[in-house]
Write an enzyme that holds these catalytic residues in place. Sequence first.
Site, PDB file in Angstrom:
ATOM      1  N   ASP A 101       0.856  -1.178   0.000  1.00 49.22           N
ATOM      2  CA  ASP A 101       0.000   0.000   0.000  1.00 49.22           C
ATOM      3  C   ASP A 101       0.902   1.241   0.000  1.00 49.22           C
ATOM      4  OD1 ASP A 101      -2.494   1.363   0.259  1.00 49.22           O
ATOM      5  OD2 ASP A 101      -2.297   1.387   2.432  1.00 49.22           O
ATOM      6  N   THR A 102       1.178   1.821   1.170  1.00 49.27           N
ATOM      7  CA  THR A 102       2.093   2.964   1.212  1.00 49.27           C
ATOM      8  C   THR A 102       3.539   2.534   0.953  1.00 49.27           C
ATOM      9  OG1 THR A 102       2.484   2.719   3.579  1.00 49.27           O
ATOM     10  CG2 THR A 102       0.649   4.148   2.923  1.00 49.27           C
ATOM     11  N   ARG A 163     -10.762 -12.999   6.135  1.00 52.17           N
ATOM     12  CA  ARG A 163      -9.519 -13.497   5.531  1.00 52.17           C
ATOM     13  C   ARG A 163      -9.748 -14.806   4.788  1.00 52.17           C
ATOM     14  NH1 ARG A 163      -5.162 -10.582   7.795  1.00 52.17           N
ATOM     15  NH2 ARG A 163      -5.344 -10.038   9.987  1.00 52.17           N
TER      16      ARG A 163
HETATM   17  P1  5GP Z   1       1.844  -0.433   3.865  1.00 50.81           P
HETATM   18  O1  5GP Z   1       2.923  -0.321   4.892  1.00 50.81           O
HETATM   19  O2  5GP Z   1       2.342  -0.830   2.489  1.00 50.81           O
HETATM   20  O3  5GP Z   1       1.006   0.812   3.811  1.00 50.81           O
HETATM   21  O4  5GP Z   1       0.855  -1.495   4.439  1.00 50.81           O
HETATM   22  C1  5GP Z   1       0.735  -2.774   4.006  1.00 50.81           C
HETATM   23  C2  5GP Z   1      -0.237  -3.471   4.936  1.00 50.81           C
HETATM   24  O5  5GP Z   1      -1.420  -2.690   5.137  1.00 50.81           O
HETATM   25  C3  5GP Z   1      -0.706  -4.774   4.320  1.00 50.81           C
HETATM   26  O6  5GP Z   1       0.136  -5.836   4.675  1.00 50.81           O
HETATM   27  C4  5GP Z   1      -2.106  -4.896   4.907  1.00 50.81           C
HETATM   28  O7  5GP Z   1      -2.028  -5.507   6.165  1.00 50.81           O
HETATM   29  C5  5GP Z   1      -2.574  -3.479   5.090  1.00 50.81           C
HETATM   30  N1  5GP Z   1      -3.413  -3.061   3.962  1.00 50.81           N
HETATM   31  C6  5GP Z   1      -3.106  -2.180   3.006  1.00 50.81           C
HETATM   32  N2  5GP Z   1      -4.101  -2.028   2.128  1.00 50.81           N
HETATM   33  C7  5GP Z   1      -5.082  -2.862   2.529  1.00 50.81           C
HETATM   34  C8  5GP Z   1      -6.384  -3.185   2.015  1.00 50.81           C
HETATM   35  O8  5GP Z   1      -6.862  -2.680   0.985  1.00 50.81           O
HETATM   36  N3  5GP Z   1      -7.103  -4.122   2.699  1.00 50.81           N
HETATM   37  C9  5GP Z   1      -6.629  -4.720   3.830  1.00 50.81           C
HETATM   38  N4  5GP Z   1      -7.415  -5.618   4.409  1.00 50.81           N
HETATM   39  N5  5GP Z   1      -5.402  -4.437   4.348  1.00 50.81           N
HETATM   40  C10 5GP Z   1      -4.643  -3.528   3.702  1.00 50.81           C
END
Ligand code: 5GP
Length: 173
Positions: A101-102, A163
């Site tokens: 995501d980020t 999940r």
């Molecule tokens: P990042 O550090 O890349 O922002 O976060 C990644 C984590 O955020 C993923 O492993 C997941 O746990 C959570 N996450 C990000 N986007 C989503 C989403 O659309 N749905 C869900 N259920 N979790 C998400």
Amino acid sequence: MRDQITPLLSEARIQARVREMGAQLARDYAGKDLVVVGLLNGVYPFFADLTRALDLDFEVGFMQVSSYGGGTESTGEVHILKDLDTSIQGRHALVVEDIVDTGLTLFKVRHLLLDREPASLRICTLLDKPSRRKIEVPVDYTGFSIEDHFVVGYGLDYDGKLRNLPYVGVYHP
Ligand code: 5GP
């Protein structure tokens, strides 16, 4: 809860893509000492399917990290809840994640693992939301790039649930 989901990726589509990814990984890692590292919890269905589609001899390991900050946004402050119990030094590490995501979580995990001096370190994710990226992180294998939706199923949760769905859908709270 399930009536708040719009289907996005069917089980058949996911399974076909996972088989393709497994075949590509088998070509790329043939003859290498590979450790496949899953990031819990969300990765569990993808990890099980991907590793079974990867027709090589390798070791598996798991890490669990959590990003704090409250709410659904990760802050980049990553805490290790469970560390790998196998060494990756001098070995080829492949980190498997459910969704990027980020990028903050993987950015931190990547640096933490690079400090352990693997022969190589690559990242494999089922889903990627490139439009949400806050920090660059090299993603080597991507199942599907998706728009900025909050998705559930196939490992991804809402409030700890959903999940177990075999497909991925957009959740509308
Ligand atoms: P990042 O550090 O890349 O922002 O976060 C990644 C984590 O955020 C993923 O492993 C997941 O746990 C959570 N996450 C990000 N986007 C989503 C989403 O659309 N749905 C869900 N259920 N979790 C998400």
